[in-house]
Design an enzyme around this catalytic site. Structure first.
Site: not given
Ligand code: BG6
Length: 485
Positions: A196, A383
């Protein structure tokens, strides 16, 4: 149909999953200084200042938590233990194999390999740990997909040279890249440079103490150069390597058809995302950023060869995260939704998660189409997922039908993008396939996994792993190659 070799899997990151922070000769990383309580981000949802000028999207997040050179023994730091993949990797990978994973996306902890970031020789114990992890994956036919840098860096580099503000950090990073490309040649084919890259902000991710706009763009330039050089290096060491970028793909909608809203949305989407993918996929700074830098009187110090390095270091594919979309408006009184990395105005057509992130499966299809149209590079959803507070029943079962619904709806839209629109998609790795610590809040209770980990927000628990309903569901999805949803 999805490609035959479509990469079904799941994703994690070292600082949220691995733990063992002082084991095996590992050095202190900036992420190790984040407490579970210091992560509340101050964000605005308006992109305009009082003079109605567009503001820098990162301005409200420059200092996301107080940096510390020393740790406070009375505080809890979630990354230190995380969910202890360090000692559970065999069990965890066996569970992934049981679900039928074709790939496993993970990140390497830079300080496990170069504890301070600037040593002459790497730490063999760290290298060996990841070698064991990769061998374990390959034993089950699971392809490792490796993020070289996911939200951390050596504290030593942060304290001694202000992290990515220093050009020297590029050399340190490349030495680490060379070490892992050489060591894992033949074991790892899929890599990504910076997780990211469009959400990197303050001390934890960039190692910079007192951030401002000038410093931000300088550091970003160093990241772009480091990424481009890593791509070239990775290709030289093994021409089979596929090296991608990783974009936080936050889809933006204009709230109305008022041209002023539409224009704002264009500018926001460029500054929030496309600037980053334009540089990493096309190999040069887009004109709208050059003009912006000129207007804002921001001078990036470049070396003579930098433009050529960017050109020669374009990525092979685009890995991206997709959790939610958001609404952009010129109205300042709009209600606020939260979301991955940035808050935006509320969308009345969408439901929200418990953490107030809008849920928008159609947005995934739209995103895939936009990225494919814009770059014509293979895409990889690395993701996606729903953070939810799961309830464990008396018999130990976990009925996470909300997570199944979320994933099903997104996979349906993903398939439409491939089957009806012709998008070139490499794979799908939902986030936090085994519960891990939240990056945004430091919580454990914000769970994404299909495998439950017994641990709470303060680090209490047995760390025992158990299967949620989504485990059996996802297994069926993979087995049927996305047909049985
Ligand atoms: C992304 C990241 O921003 O979202 C992860 O690459 C992160 O590291 C994921 O955990 C979900 O976000 P959060 O804040 O719910 O953990």
């Amino acid at each position: 149909m999805l490609k035959k070799d479509f990469l079904w899997g799941g994703a994690t990151a070292a600082n949220q999953f691995e733990g063992g922070y002082q084991e095996g000769g590992r050095g202190l990383a900036t992420s190790d200084t984040k407490t579970n309580g210091s992560l509340t981000r101050k964000r605005k949802h308006s992109f305009l200042n009082d003079n109605n000028e567009i503001i820098y999207l990162h301005e409200s997040e420059f200092i996301s938590h107080d940096y510390q050179a020393t740790l406070d023994p009375n505080m809890y730091y979630p990354s230190h233990k995380a969910v202890d993949f360090y000692h559970h990797y065999r069990e965890d990978i066996a569970l992934m194999a049981e679900m039928g994973f074709k790939c496993y996306r993970m990140s390497l902890s830079w300080t496990r390999i170069f504890p301070n970031g600037n040593e002459d020789e790497p730490n063999e114990e760290g290298l060996k740990f990841y070698e064991n992890v990769f061998d374990e994956c390959l034993k089950y036919g699971i392809q490792p997909v490796v993020t070289l840098n996911h939200f951390d860096m050596p504290v030593y580099l942060a304290q001694h040279q202000d992290g990515w503000l220093s050009r020297n950090t590029i050399e340190c990073f490349l030495k680490y890249c060379q070490t892992v490309f050489e060591r894992y040649k033949g074991k790892v084919k899929y890599w990504m440079t910076f997780n990211e890259i469009n959400l990197l902000r303050g001390y934890a991710t960039l190692g910079i103490h007192e951030m401002n706009t000038q410093k931000y763009y300088q550091a970003l330039h160093h990241l772009f150069i480091a990424s481009a050089k890593a791509v070239q290096l990775g290709h030289e060491i093994d021409p089979n390597n596929q090296i991608g970028m990783m974009l936080a793909n936050i889809l933006t909608y204009s709230e109305t058809c008022n041209p002023k809203d539409v224009e704002l949305e264009l500018n926001v989407s460029r500054r929030l995302k496309y600037f980053f993918s334009d540089v990493q996929c096309r190999g040069y700074y887009p004109s709208y950023v050059l003009k912006l830098l000129e207007r804002e009187n921001i001078q990036i110090i470049k070396e003579e060869n930098d433009d050529q390095i960017l050109k020669d270091g374009c990525v092979d594919y685009i890995g991206f995260s997709y959790y939610n979309s958001g609404v952009v408006t010129t109205r300042k009184d709009a209600g606020m939704s939260l979301g991955n990395g940035i808050n935006m105005a509320q969308n009345p057509y969408l439901k929200e998660s418990e953490w107030k992130w809008p849920i928008d499966p159609t947005g995934l299809r739209i995103s895939l189409n936009i990225l494919w149209d814009r770059y014509q590079k293979p895409l990889f959803i690395v993701e996606n997922g729903l953070g939810a507070d799961d309830k464990v029943e008396k018999d130990g079962s976990i009925h996470d039908d909300y997570r199944i619904d979320y994933m099903r709806d997104h996979i349906i839209e993903m398939k439409k993008a491939v089957e009806e629109d012709g998008v070139n998609l490499m794979g799908y790795t939902p986030w936090g396939c085994i519960d891990l610590v939240s990056a945004g809040t430091g919580e454990m209770k914000k769970r994404y996994g299909m495998i439950y980990v017994d641990m709470d927000d303060e680090g209490n628990g047995t760390l025992e792993r158990s299967k949620k309903d989504s485990f059996y569901w996802y297994k069926k999805v993979i087995l049927s190659h996305g047909e049985d949803l």
